[in-house]
Design a protein around this motif. Sequence first.
Motif, PDB file in Angstrom:
ATOM      1  N   ALA A   9      78.151  33.257  48.221  1.00 12.79           N
ATOM      2  CA  ALA A   9      77.080  33.476  49.198  1.00 12.79           C
ATOM      3  C   ALA A   9      76.645  32.142  49.796  1.00 12.79           C
ATOM      4  N   LEU A  10      76.613  31.107  48.961  1.00 16.87           N
ATOM      5  CA  LEU A  10      76.251  29.754  49.407  1.00 16.87           C
ATOM      6  C   LEU A  10      77.180  28.762  48.743  1.00 16.87           C
ATOM      7  N   ALA A  11      77.725  27.852  49.532  1.00 13.17           N
ATOM      8  CA  ALA A  11      78.564  26.782  48.981  1.00 13.17           C
ATOM      9  C   ALA A  11      78.126  25.452  49.569  1.00 13.17           C
ATOM     10  N   LEU A  12      77.844  24.516  48.703  1.00 12.82           N
ATOM     11  CA  LEU A  12      77.535  23.138  49.093  1.00 12.82           C
ATOM     12  C   LEU A  12      78.715  22.282  48.666  1.00 12.82           C
ATOM     13  N   GLU A  13      79.270  21.544  49.608  1.00 14.24           N
ATOM     14  CA  GLU A  13      80.461  20.746  49.333  1.00 14.24           C
ATOM     15  C   GLU A  13      80.192  19.274  49.614  1.00 14.24           C
ATOM     16  N   ASN A  14      80.027  18.505  48.545  1.00 18.03           N
ATOM     17  CA  ASN A  14      79.917  17.046  48.633  1.00 18.03           C
ATOM     18  C   ASN A  14      78.842  16.608  49.630  1.00 18.03           C
ATOM     19  N   ILE A  15      77.649  17.185  49.493  1.00 16.25           N
ATOM     20  CA  ILE A  15      76.566  16.926  50.437  1.00 16.25           C
ATOM     21  C   ILE A  15      75.963  15.536  50.203  1.00 16.25           C
ATOM     22  N   GLY A  16      75.769  14.802  51.305  1.00 14.85           N
ATOM     23  CA  GLY A  16      75.098  13.507  51.259  1.00 14.85           C
ATOM     24  C   GLY A  16      74.040  13.427  52.345  1.00 14.85           C
ATOM     25  N   ARG A  17      72.938  12.772  52.031  1.00 15.43           N
ATOM     26  CA  ARG A  17      71.874  12.574  53.030  1.00 15.43           C
ATOM     27  C   ARG A  17      71.192  11.258  52.735  1.00 15.43           C
ATOM     28  N   ARG A  18      71.077  10.422  53.777  1.00 16.91           N
ATOM     29  CA  ARG A  18      70.449   9.113  53.639  1.00 16.91           C
ATOM     30  C   ARG A  18      69.257   9.009  54.576  1.00 16.91           C
ATOM     31  N   PHE A  19      68.264   8.253  54.111  1.00 21.58           N
ATOM     32  CA  PHE A  19      67.129   7.886  54.946  1.00 21.58           C
ATOM     33  C   PHE A  19      67.048   6.359  54.928  1.00 21.58           C
ATOM     34  N   GLY A  20      67.586   5.734  55.959  1.00 21.33           N
ATOM     35  CA  GLY A  20      67.693   4.280  55.952  1.00 21.33           C
ATOM     36  C   GLY A  20      68.651   3.841  54.873  1.00 21.33           C
ATOM     37  N   ASP A  21      68.202   2.960  53.999  1.00 25.11           N
ATOM     38  CA  ASP A  21      69.044   2.465  52.911  1.00 25.11           C
ATOM     39  C   ASP A  21      68.956   3.329  51.663  1.00 25.11           C
ATOM     40  N   THR A  22      68.150   4.391  51.709  1.00 20.71           N
ATOM     41  CA  THR A  22      67.933   5.228  50.529  1.00 20.71           C
ATOM     42  C   THR A  22      68.822   6.465  50.579  1.00 20.71           C
ATOM     43  N   ASP A  62      74.344  14.117  56.235  1.00 22.05           N
ATOM     44  CA  ASP A  62      75.173  13.037  56.767  1.00 22.05           C
ATOM     45  C   ASP A  62      76.630  13.189  56.332  1.00 22.05           C
ATOM     46  N   GLU A  63      76.820  13.882  55.203  1.00 29.32           N
ATOM     47  CA  GLU A  63      78.167  14.082  54.665  1.00 29.32           C
ATOM     48  C   GLU A  63      78.263  15.498  54.102  1.00 29.32           C
ATOM     49  N   GLY A  64      79.491  16.019  54.052  1.00 31.36           N
ATOM     50  CA  GLY A  64      79.741  17.282  53.393  1.00 31.36           C
ATOM     51  C   GLY A  64      79.527  18.493  54.279  1.00 31.36           C
ATOM     52  N   ARG A  65      79.698  19.676  53.665  1.00 28.12           N
ATOM     53  CA  ARG A  65      79.593  20.936  54.398  1.00 28.12           C
ATOM     54  C   ARG A  65      78.708  21.924  53.647  1.00 28.12           C
ATOM     55  N   ILE A  66      78.065  22.820  54.402  1.00 28.46           N
ATOM     56  CA  ILE A  66      77.306  23.944  53.855  1.00 28.46           C
ATOM     57  C   ILE A  66      77.892  25.215  54.434  1.00 28.46           C
ATOM     58  N   LEU A  67      78.211  26.172  53.568  1.00 26.19           N
ATOM     59  CA  LEU A  67      78.794  27.439  54.006  1.00 26.19           C
ATOM     60  C   LEU A  67      77.962  28.599  53.484  1.00 26.19           C
ATOM     61  N   LEU A  68      77.736  29.593  54.329  1.00 27.11           N
ATOM     62  CA  LEU A  68      77.067  30.834  53.957  1.00 27.11           C
ATOM     63  C   LEU A  68      78.049  31.975  54.116  1.00 27.11           C
ATOM     64  N   ASN A  69      78.337  32.661  53.015  1.00 26.86           N
ATOM     65  CA  ASN A  69      79.335  33.741  53.011  1.00 26.86           C
ATOM     66  C   ASN A  69      80.654  33.289  53.628  1.00 26.86           C
ATOM     67  N   GLY A  70      81.018  32.048  53.346  1.00 26.42           N
ATOM     68  CA  GLY A  70      82.292  31.512  53.802  1.00 26.42           C
ATOM     69  C   GLY A  70      82.280  30.909  55.189  1.00 26.42           C
ATOM     70  N   ALA A  71      81.185  31.060  55.941  1.00 32.01           N
ATOM     71  CA  ALA A  71      81.106  30.514  57.299  1.00 32.01           C
ATOM     72  C   ALA A  71      80.359  29.187  57.280  1.00 32.01           C
ATOM     73  N   GLU A  72      80.931  28.169  57.877  1.00 31.89           N
ATOM     74  CA  GLU A  72      80.309  26.854  57.898  1.00 31.89           C
ATOM     75  C   GLU A  72      79.084  26.855  58.811  1.00 31.89           C
TER      76      GLU A  72
END
Length: 358
Positions: A9-22, A62-72
């Motif tokens: 139903a939900l797939a998170l693949e190698n998710i990355g998120r940056r705020f400045g240097d953090t 900033d990185e990776g993919r989010i899919l819901l029921n297989g749809a990006e």
Amino acid sequence: MAGPDDPPALALENIGRRFGDTAALSGVSLALDAGEVVCLVGRSGCGKSSLLRLIAGVDQPDEGRILLNGAEVAGPGRFVEPEERNVGFMFQDYALFPHLTVEANIGFGLKALPRADARARVAEVIERVGIGALAGRFPHTLSGGEQQRVALARALAPRPVVLLMDEPFSNLDRGLREALRVETLAHLRALGTTAIMVTHDPEEALSAGDRVALMRKGRIVQAGTGYDIYDRPVSLYAAEFLSPGSRVEGLCRQGRIETPLGTYPAPAGSREGDRVVLFIRPQALSFAPQGEGVEARIVNRAFMGEREQFTLAVNGVAETLKLYASDRPHGAIGDWVHIIVNPGATLIFPHADTKCDS
């Protein structure tokens, strides 16, 4: 229920998120099957709420993919707007519209439906959640528990692919919080709703989710059933987050771990001279007859109803130990007693784990 060939139903693949240097999130991967409830737990600032915002679509990874029921719905060159994802969101403060009745609040997300279908769906959800008597009232006239039920009904009305709950019970007192948590989970499971619940409370996480995902500094450090991560934490950080306990340092010699509390079998892979840390939960300790076990001094005792918590000092152990007793044993603060440790209930970690326990 999902079939063996159905996408998550939900797939998170190698998710990355940056705020400045953090780096708020780094390398986060997680998949939820249809109807699964996962509790996302960790200390403040570990990235839990940031991850929910990405899933909901109010922020972009900033990185990776989010899919819901297989749809990006989010990824390199792809972003689906929040209103097109059909992701439900329950906020910590419920965020009900003060100028709308309960019925209108619940129907707010159904504007794309024909009016008759929307009314029918609102009535169905109101009956399911059991708030028929509240339908014509306004949010300011409702108690905290009633507002929580309305917020749940509003989030469930559009039949979301996944429901995100951000500390949904934290504003309620303990007794009501537990009752509404049980009630809410019953509704989710009856409807087969896939959900992520963010919490900072390890007891809530262990008891509420089909699985628990423990976060630390923007990463998921362990995921599994509550039993898995409680019985087999992969690090000292995980053990200490999930349960109270005390650290006792030890040294590996001739296949045994030597500590001020006794010796224990060395875990596989231990080498001669390795420094380790034993994590000892209160239930691993018990009082022993005079002359047996290890001598300890009672530093404090606190009556907690069904059990009593003893705080104990042992020579050679830097931290005090906690012991739970249900038989109200004798012993005043300052008295010396004897304790024994259940070796099977102790956890052993490399000493290096103590350098990264925040």
